[in-house]
Design a protein around this motif. Sequence first.
Motif: not given
Length: 309
Positions: A2-3, A49-50, A55-58, A88-90
Motif C-alpha cells: 500500500k502506497i 500488511n499494515g 519510504v521514498l523521499p521525493a 520489485k513489486i513496490i
Amino acid sequence: MKIVPYQQQRMLWNNMVAVSRNGTFLLNRCYMDYHANRFSDCSLMIEKNGRLVAVLPANRDGNAVVSHAGLTFGGLILADKTGAADVKIIFEQLRDWLVSSGVRKLIYKPIPHIYHRIFCEEDLYALYCLGAKTIRVDVSTTIRQATRLPLAKGRKYATGRARKAGVSVQKSDDYVSFWKILTQNLADKYAAKPTHSLEEMQFLASRFPQIQLYLAYLAKRPVAGVVVYDYDQVAHTQYIGLNDDARETGALDMLLEHLISEVFVHKPYFNFGASTYNHGLSLNEGLAAQKEMFGGRTTILQWLELEFA
C-alpha cells in the motif's frame, strides 16, 4: 503493498530511516525540511500488511517526480526484511500509482553503496526491469580505509611543510570565519556559491552533531577548513575551503590527512565528493587527481530516469 503519501508523520518516517539498511541523516525529515519551501514534497510511505517497509523521499517538478531534487541522493529507503521480490513489486505498484497521479517520469538518485549499512541495491534491479535508463553519472573519489592506497609524495611533502610552518588543526564551531574563506574560494575559482547559506549550515549543524567543522590555523588564524558529514559508514567532505596562506603552507593537505588517518580512520570509507560538472559529462581532471593523491579512487553518483508511456 500500500502506497501512502507522507503527511507530516515525522516520527514514523524518521524511525524508519534510523533502522533502515540504507538511510542516512540526510533523509531525516528534520534535515530534509530545512528547505521544504523550495520544493513541492510528494514523499511516499510503503506499507505491507499494515507495517511500514519503505519510504521514498521525493518532490514534484511539473510532470516529473524526483527523488530528491534538494539532496545529493534520495531513493527508496528499505527495512531489513524487505527483499528483492518485495522491492520489485513496490516499483511496479509505484509506477502505477505515479501514472494515476498524472506523473510522466520518475528521476531517481539512488544512495551509493558505500552509505549502505547492509547491501541494498534491489532498487537498481527493479528499475532495470521496468526499463529505466541512466541519464547522469558523476565521479566521486572514495578511500576504502582497509585498502587505502599510499599517500602521494607531493601530499606528504605538503603535510610536512605545514607542520614546519606551525599549522595546527582542531574541531571548531566557527562557521562564520570558515564561510568567509569558503565563499571567497568558490567565487575566485569557480564563480560559484556554497549550496547552503551560512545561516542554513549553522542551523543544520545545531540540529545534527554529525555535521562537523575542522579548521587549520596558522598563527591562530583559520586558513583552511572542511565541513564533514559524519555518516554511519562514510566520512564525507561536504565543503572544503582554503586561502592563499593555506596554499603556500600546505595547511589543507595537513588538515585532510589528519581527518583521514586519525579522526575518521575508524570509518569504512572517506569520501571527497564529486569532481564532475556539466551534468556529469565533464571531469575536472586536476581536482580528481588531487583527491586521488590521498589514496582514493572512483565511486559514482548516478541518476536514473523511468518514463511512463
